[in-house]
Scaffold this active site. Structure first.
Site, PDB file in Angstrom:
ATOM      1  N   SER A 125      55.584  46.829-105.449  1.00  0.00           N
ATOM      2  CA  SER A 125      54.305  47.197-104.824  1.00  0.00           C
ATOM      3  C   SER A 125      54.299  48.649-104.387  1.00  0.00           C
ATOM      4  CB  SER A 125      54.057  46.341-103.583  1.00  0.00           C
ATOM      5  OG  SER A 125      53.630  45.067-103.937  1.00  0.00           O
ATOM      6  N   HIS A 173      49.644  46.940-108.289  1.00  0.00           N
ATOM      7  CA  HIS A 173      50.391  46.594-109.504  1.00  0.00           C
ATOM      8  C   HIS A 173      49.453  46.839-110.687  1.00  0.00           C
ATOM      9  CE1 HIS A 173      53.978  44.535-107.716  1.00  0.00           C
ATOM     10  NE2 HIS A 173      53.154  44.530-106.670  1.00  0.00           N
ATOM     11  N   ALA A 208      59.026  46.145-102.562  1.00  0.00           N
ATOM     12  CA  ALA A 208      58.764  46.481-101.162  1.00  0.00           C
ATOM     13  C   ALA A 208      59.158  45.253-100.350  1.00  0.00           C
ATOM     14  CB  ALA A 208      57.285  46.787-100.973  1.00  0.00           C
ATOM     15  N   MET A 263      58.935  38.959-101.742  1.00  0.00           N
ATOM     16  CA  MET A 263      58.292  37.885-102.515  1.00  0.00           C
ATOM     17  C   MET A 263      58.551  38.023-104.018  1.00  0.00           C
ATOM     18  SD  MET A 263      54.583  37.897-100.573  1.00  0.00           S
ATOM     19  CE  MET A 263      54.454  38.305 -98.823  1.00  0.00           C
ATOM     20  N   SER A 264      59.641  38.676-104.393  1.00  0.00           N
ATOM     21  CA  SER A 264      59.848  38.894-105.842  1.00  0.00           C
ATOM     22  C   SER A 264      61.327  39.102-106.166  1.00  0.00           C
ATOM     23  CB  SER A 264      59.051  40.130-106.282  1.00  0.00           C
ATOM     24  OG  SER A 264      59.619  41.315-105.729  1.00  0.00           O
TER      25      SER A 264
HETATM   26  O1  LIG Z   1      56.286  43.231-106.023  1.00  0.00           O
HETATM   27  P1  LIG Z   1      56.812  43.429-104.645  1.00  0.00           P
HETATM   28  O2  LIG Z   1      57.910  42.490-104.293  1.00  0.00           O
HETATM   29  O3  LIG Z   1      57.215  44.864-104.357  1.00  0.00           O
HETATM   30  O4  LIG Z   1      55.590  43.134-103.666  1.00  0.00           O
HETATM   31  C1  LIG Z   1      55.682  42.949-102.257  1.00  0.00           C
HETATM   32  C2  LIG Z   1      55.606  41.464-101.946  1.00  0.00           C
HETATM   33  C3  LIG Z   1      54.111  41.214-102.026  1.00  0.00           C
HETATM   34  O5  LIG Z   1      53.709  41.102-103.361  1.00  0.00           O
HETATM   35  C4  LIG Z   1      53.527  42.474-101.471  1.00  0.00           C
HETATM   36  C5  LIG Z   1      53.269  42.348 -99.995  1.00  0.00           C
HETATM   37  O6  LIG Z   1      52.740  43.539 -99.478  1.00  0.00           O
HETATM   38  O7  LIG Z   1      54.513  43.504-101.690  1.00  0.00           O
HETATM   39  N1  LIG Z   2      57.767  38.322 -97.475  1.00  0.00           N
HETATM   40  C1  LIG Z   2      57.532  39.613 -97.250  1.00  0.00           C
HETATM   41  N2  LIG Z   2      57.277  40.431 -98.280  1.00  0.00           N
HETATM   42  C2  LIG Z   2      57.060  41.720 -98.015  1.00  0.00           C
HETATM   43  N3  LIG Z   2      56.809  42.717 -98.851  1.00  0.00           N
HETATM   44  C3  LIG Z   2      56.662  43.849 -98.120  1.00  0.00           C
HETATM   45  N4  LIG Z   2      56.830  43.569 -96.822  1.00  0.00           N
HETATM   46  C4  LIG Z   2      57.092  42.244 -96.745  1.00  0.00           C
HETATM   47  C5  LIG Z   2      57.356  41.374 -95.647  1.00  0.00           C
HETATM   48  O1  LIG Z   2      57.391  41.741 -94.483  1.00  0.00           O
HETATM   49  N5  LIG Z   2      57.561  40.069 -95.976  1.00  0.00           N
END
Ligand SMILES: O=P(O)(O)O[C@@H]1C[C@H](O)[C@@H](CO)O1
Ligand SMILES: Nc1nc2[nH]cnc2c(=O)[nH]1
Length: 296
Positions: free
Chosen positions: A39, A70, A122, A225-226
């Site tokens: 992200s 994205h 992120a 989350m990834s």
């Molecule tokens: O694709 P990532 O893991 O960088 O994205 C993070 C997790 C969520 O999709 C989003 C939350 O702000 O950023």
């Molecule tokens: N689950 C989760 N995903 C994130 N992606 C960016 N910041 C966060 C966070 O605080 N929690």
């Protein structure tokens, strides 16, 4: 051999091969390096020379990217002379895709000849020593959805990709992690570079205070989350993995705190650190040797 009909969600060998062959027939690049942008970190894709873009919606079998930040396209080109393919945007469980579908690009990478995968994300900082803007080299992960059976390798195993029970104690390549520490030091990034454990959750809601406290107690330094799902599939297929988490926000651990996690802050932190992350990954790619020895 696994018949196409046995694939759970379009990730069978034949379907991945068809996607890889389609891409290779539309580009001259033969990538050995794969990159996944997190992200707000899609700028890495802009580093590729002579870029060729494929929108996800035009690629057979690919899901569509639905998340702000994205871009939703695959970029082919060279980075420091090395042939690369870059996902400018990834897929997440919370977008509603089956876990096998969101990790399909890793199998396509493998079938196109990728040996090493660089992933960025992120994440929220759980470790109390971490600050917003820190960059964490992932040395390990906790795959929380996997505890409930949501692992991307669930389903019939195809031995052409990898073994039924792949080892994950060496998921994050030791030599690449050391290289990152060396490069970070040379570039003067020591102040904001860390090494730690990433915990993946399903999202899309950010964590409660109690959840953050629990994850921290369990040994996680950052939460996101990834990435972990992609790494599991990439390692299953024998690719080397290196991953970075940009600490885009502090996970809220205190009931007196007024902080609130939000996606805009995540994207903004990405913009602030983008240049340094691009420099680090570019330098690492420059130093990669052209082999796939498992060096962990
Ligand atoms: O694709 P990532 O893991 O960088 O994205 C993070 C997790 C969520 O999709 C989003 C939350 O702000 O950023
Ligand atoms: N689950 C989760 N995903 C994130 N992606 C960016 N910041 C966060 C966070 O605080 N929690």
């Amino acid at each position: 051999m696994l018949p196409v009909s046995e694939s759970l969600c379009g990730e069978s060998y034949e379907e991945c091969k068809a996607t890889a062959d389609w891409l290779l027939s539309n580009t001259q690049v033969r990538p050995t390096v794969g990159i996944v942008c997190g992200s707000g970190l899609g700028g890495l894709a802009e580093m590729l020379k002579d870029p060729q873009y494929f929108k996800y919606c035009d690629i057979p079998n690919f899901p569509k990217s639905t998340v702000h930040g994205h871009a939703g396209r695959l970029v082919f080109g060279t980075l420091k002379g090395k042939p690369c393919v870059c996902m400018q945007g990834r897929f997440h469980l919370y977008e509603g895709y089956p876990i096998q579908k969101i990790t399909l690009p890793m199998r396509v990478f493998k079938l196109m000849g990728v040996e090493t995968v660089f992933l960025t994300n992120a994440a929220g900082g759980l470790n109390q020593d971490y600050k917003v803007g820190d960059v964490m080299i992932m040395k390990d992960h906790i795959n929380m959805p996997g505890f409930a059976g949501n692992n991307p390798l669930v389903g019939p195993n195809d031995d052409r990709f990898g073994v039924r029970f792949p080892c994950m104690s060496d998921a994050y390549d030791r030599k690449l992690r050391q290289m990152a520490l060396d490069v970070a030091s040379e570039l003067g990034y020591n102040d904001f570079f860390r090494e730690g454990v990433y915990c993946v959750l399903g999202g899309p809601s950010f964590e409660t205070i109690a959840e953050c406290r629990m994850l921290h107690k369990l040994g996680a330094d950052a939460v996101g989350m990834s990435t972990a799902h992609e790494v599991i599939v990439a390692r299953h297929a024998g690719m080397r993995c290196f991953a970075l988490s940009l600490i885009s926000n502090q996970a809220v651990m205190d009931y007196d705190s007024q902080e609130k996690a939000n996606h805009e802050e995540v994207l903004e932190t990405g913009r602030l650190r983008a240049e340094q992350l691009e420099k680090l990954v570019t330098t690492m790619v420059d130093r990669l040797e052209h082999n796939n020895n498992d060096s962990s």
